[in-house]
Design a protein around this motif. Structure first.
Motif, PDB file in Angstrom:
ATOM      1  N   VAL A  54      11.105   5.768 -18.831  1.00 55.66           N
ATOM      2  CA  VAL A  54      10.302   5.972 -17.629  1.00 55.66           C
ATOM      3  C   VAL A  54      10.425   4.729 -16.774  1.00 55.66           C
ATOM      4  N   SER A  55      11.072   4.863 -15.636  1.00 54.37           N
ATOM      5  CA  SER A  55      11.217   3.722 -14.747  1.00 54.37           C
ATOM      6  C   SER A  55      10.198   3.825 -13.631  1.00 54.37           C
ATOM      7  N   ALA A  56       9.276   2.891 -13.597  1.00 51.67           N
ATOM      8  CA  ALA A  56       8.267   2.898 -12.546  1.00 51.67           C
ATOM      9  C   ALA A  56       8.608   1.851 -11.489  1.00 51.67           C
ATOM     10  N   GLU A  57       9.787   1.262 -11.609  1.00 51.82           N
ATOM     11  CA  GLU A  57      10.188   0.222 -10.650  1.00 51.82           C
ATOM     12  C   GLU A  57      11.439   0.610  -9.902  1.00 51.82           C
ATOM     13  N   GLU A  58      12.277   1.434 -10.535  1.00 49.98           N
ATOM     14  CA  GLU A  58      13.546   1.783  -9.908  1.00 49.98           C
ATOM     15  C   GLU A  58      13.686   3.294  -9.853  1.00 49.98           C
ATOM     16  N   SER A  59      14.485   3.772  -8.899  1.00 46.78           N
ATOM     17  CA  SER A  59      14.702   5.212  -8.778  1.00 46.78           C
ATOM     18  C   SER A  59      15.650   5.661  -9.882  1.00 46.78           C
ATOM     19  N   PRO A  60      15.626   6.973 -10.223  1.00 47.98           N
ATOM     20  CA  PRO A  60      16.545   7.460 -11.250  1.00 47.98           C
ATOM     21  C   PRO A  60      18.001   7.124 -10.932  1.00 47.98           C
ATOM     22  N   SER A  61      18.368   7.163  -9.638  1.00 52.05           N
ATOM     23  CA  SER A  61      19.780   6.892  -9.327  1.00 52.05           C
ATOM     24  C   SER A  61      20.120   5.424  -9.563  1.00 52.05           C
ATOM     25  N   GLN A  62      19.161   4.536  -9.329  1.00 50.75           N
ATOM     26  CA  GLN A  62      19.409   3.118  -9.646  1.00 50.75           C
ATOM     27  C   GLN A  62      19.588   2.926 -11.154  1.00 50.75           C
ATOM     28  N   VAL A  63      18.763   3.622 -11.924  1.00 55.21           N
ATOM     29  CA  VAL A  63      18.871   3.512 -13.383  1.00 55.21           C
ATOM     30  C   VAL A  63      20.218   4.069 -13.832  1.00 55.21           C
TER      31      VAL A  63
END
Ligand code: TYD
Ligand code: MG
Length: 450
Positions: free
Chosen positions: A118-127
C-alpha cells in the motif's frame, strides 16, 4: 465497588501515566500531562485476576520466523519476519525504505505468497516504474495507492495477503479525526488500527515510519510500544552504505545488523563487510589504524582515522564520527595523563571510514593509537590491527570474541595484532600478537615517544 482511577493523560499523544511527569514518556513533549479520571473502573482488574495461572501451565505456541529471502533482512531479524507480527521500519526520508520493502515484497511474492504494497506516498505507476527498474515485477505483488485508513482497511480485508506493507504510516489518516495526517494522534491511531486488523486476519504487517535525522519525530518513537519489532534503516545518505538494525524485537536478538549498498539497481547485500570498509584505505599515513569490531555475530574490520591539527585560536575542537564523542574525550584525557601525550591545545578529529561505526569499548586502543599516531605524525605499521578497552588508569582490558576478530583480521591480510596482555588466547597461525600491558606500553611499542 467501581471507582474511577486517577491518571494523567498527555494532551499531545494520549499516553497515560499513573503519576504526573514533566515530560511525556510517549512523545517526549514537555508539560503536556493533565490530570484526568480514568473511565476504566477498577472493577475490571478482578476480571483479569481470575485468569491467573502458574507460569509453567500457560500455553505458548512457538513463533515461527519466516525467511523473507532477502538474507540481510533475515540476518537483522534473526531468521525472518514472524507470521502475524507487526514490524515498523523507521528511517530518514530518502534513505531507501521504499526501495528495501519493494525488494522484500517481490522476494516474498516469489517464495511465499501474495504481498500487498500500500503506497500512500506514491502513485501506483510510480511504484510500478521503480519495481520495473529493480526487477521486482511479480504477479503476486499487488499494489494499492491510498491514504484513507478505511480504504486501506477494506483492501486488507478483501485481499488478506500473506504480507502487507504500508508506506508510510504518516501519510495514512482517519478522516473522522480532526487532526492532520502525520500528527501524533493520527499516527498512533493508524498504527493501532492497522495492527489490530492485521492480527485479526493473520497478516504479517510492515509499517514504514519516517524519522528526522536525530530520530525524534512524532512517528516511530510513539509507535515503538505498539509494534512487535522496530527496524531502523540508517546510513549516510550521501554514501552508499545502509545498515538495518533491529532496535526492538519481541522474537529475537537486537544485536544483529544487515548491511546493504545502494546501487543503481536498488539495494544490494554486502557480503564482505570488512573488504567493503577497507577498500579505499591508504597505508603509510599517520593517524590511521584498523580494528576488528563486532556487529552482532559478525566480525567487521573498520578503519579508524584521526587527525590532530593546530588550533587556530578559540577553544580546541573535538569531532567524532562513528564513535561516541564522550568516549573520545575520555580517551584523550587518558592519553594525556597516562601516556604523556597531550592534545589539550590541539584540534582532534576522529572518524570511522566509510560510514561505519566503532562504538564498542574494544575499539578504544585503536582510537587512542590513531590519535597518538597523528599527533606524532608517525604512521603505524600497515599490517597492524589493535583491540582493547582502555580503563581510566590507562590499563588495557580484555575484549570478547577475540579469536573471531583475529581470524577476520588474518583473512584480510593483517599480520600483527596489539591486544591486552591478559588476553586468554593463543597466537593464531599467521598473525603475531603484541601483548600490551597498558596504553603507555602500546604507544611505546609502535610510536617513538620521548
Ligand atoms: P527511497 O526508497 O525512495 O527512500 P525512502 O522511501 O526511505 O524515502 O530511496 C530514495 C533514494 O534511493 C533516492 O535518492 C534514489 C536512491 N535509489 C538508488 O540509488 N537506486 C535505486 O535503484 C533506487 C530505487 C533508489
Ligand atoms: Mg519512501
Amino acid at each position: 465497588m467501581a471507582r474511577a482511577k486517577v491518571v494523567h493523560r498527555c494532551r499531545a499523544c494520549g499516553a497515560q501515566s499513573a503519576s504526573w511527569l514533566g515530560r511525556c514518556p510517549g512523545c517526549d513533549e514537555w508539560n503536556t500531562l493533565e490530570l484526568v479520571e480514568s473511565p476504566t473502573p477498577l472493577q475490571s482488574v478482578s476480571v483479569i485476576a481470575s485468569r491467573v495461572a502458574p507460569i509453567g501451565a500457560i500455553e505458548s505456541p512457538p513463533t515461527v520466523a519466516v525467511p523473507t529471502a532477502v538474507p540481510e533482512i533475515d540476518r537483522a531479524l534473526g531468521g525472518g519476519l514472524h507470521r502475524g507480527s507487526v514490524t515498523l521500519l523507521g528511517g530518514p526520508p530518502g534513505i531507501g525504505k521504499s526501495t528495501l520493502l519493494l525488494q522484500l515484497a517481490a522476494q516474498v511474492a516469489e517464495h511465499r505468497g501474495t504481498v500487498l504494497y500500500v503506497s500512500a506516498e506514491e502513485s501506483p505507476s510510480q511504484v510500478r516504474h521503480r519495481a520495473e527498474r529493480l526487477g521486482c515485477l511479480h504477479e503476486r505483488l499487488l499494489v494499492a495507492s491510498d491514504t484513507d485508513l478505511d480504504a486501506v482497511t477494506a483492501v486488507l480485508e478483501r485481499e488478506v495477503p500473506e504480507v502487507a506493507v504500508v508506506d508510510s504510516v504518516q501519510t495514512v489518516a482517519d478522516a473522522s479525526l480532526p487532526s492532520a495526517a502525520g500528527s501524533v494522534v493520527q499516527v498512533r491511531h493508524v498504527a493501532l488500527h492497522l495492527s489490530r486488523v492485521a492480527k485479526r486476519l493473520g497478516i504479517t504487517l510492515v509499517l514504514v515510519g519516517h524519522v528526522t535525522k536525530d530520530g525524534v519525530l512524532a512517528g516511530p518513537r510513539v509507535l515503538e510500544h505498539l509494534v512487535d519489532t522496530v527496524l531502523s534503516f540508517e546510513g549516510d545518505r550521501t554514501g552508499d552504505l545502509r545498515l538495518l538494525r533491529a532496535v526492538k524485537h519481541r522474537f529475537g536478538p537486537t544485536s544483529e545488523v544487515g548491511l546493504f549498498e545502494m546501487t543503481a539497481a536498488g539495494l544490494a547485500s554486502v557480503v564482505d563487510a570488512s573488504g567493503r570498509f577497507l577498500a579505499d584505505r591508504r597505508t603509510g599515513q599517520s593517524g590511521s589504524l584498523v580494528t576488528p569490531t563486532m556487529e552482532g555475530q559478525r566480525p567487521m574490520l573498520v578503519e579508524v582515522q584521526a587527525l590532530v591539527a593546530p588550533n587556530e585560536g578559540g577553544s580546541p575542537r573535538r569531532s567524532a564520527q562513528g564513535i561516541d564523542g564522550a568516549r573520545l574525550a575520555m580517551l584523550l584525557a587518558v592519553l594525556d595523563r597516562r601516556a604523556g601525550l597531550s592534545t589539550a591545545a590541539l584540534d582532534v578529529y576522529v572518524s570511522v571510514a566509510g560510514g561505519a561505526r566503532a562504538a564498542e569499548p574494544a575499539a578504544d586502543l585503536a582510537i587512542a593509537l590513531a590519535v597518538a599516531s597523528s599527533a606524532t605524525d608517525v604512521a603505524l605499521p600497515g599490517g597492524l590491527v589493535a583491540l582493547g578497552e582502555i580503563g581510566l588508569a590507562g590499563e588495557l582490558r580484555r575484549v570478547g570474541e577475540l579469536d573471531r576478530r583475529l581470524l577476520e583480521a588474518k583473512r584480510l591480510g593483517f599480520d600483527t595484532a596489539a591486544v591486552p596482555a591478559g588476553s586468554d588466547v593463543d597466537e593464531p597461525p599467521g598473525i603475531r600478537l603484541q601483548r600490551c600491558s597498558d596504553l603507555s606500553d602500546a604507544v611505546c611499542n609502535f610510536l617513538p615517544l620521548d
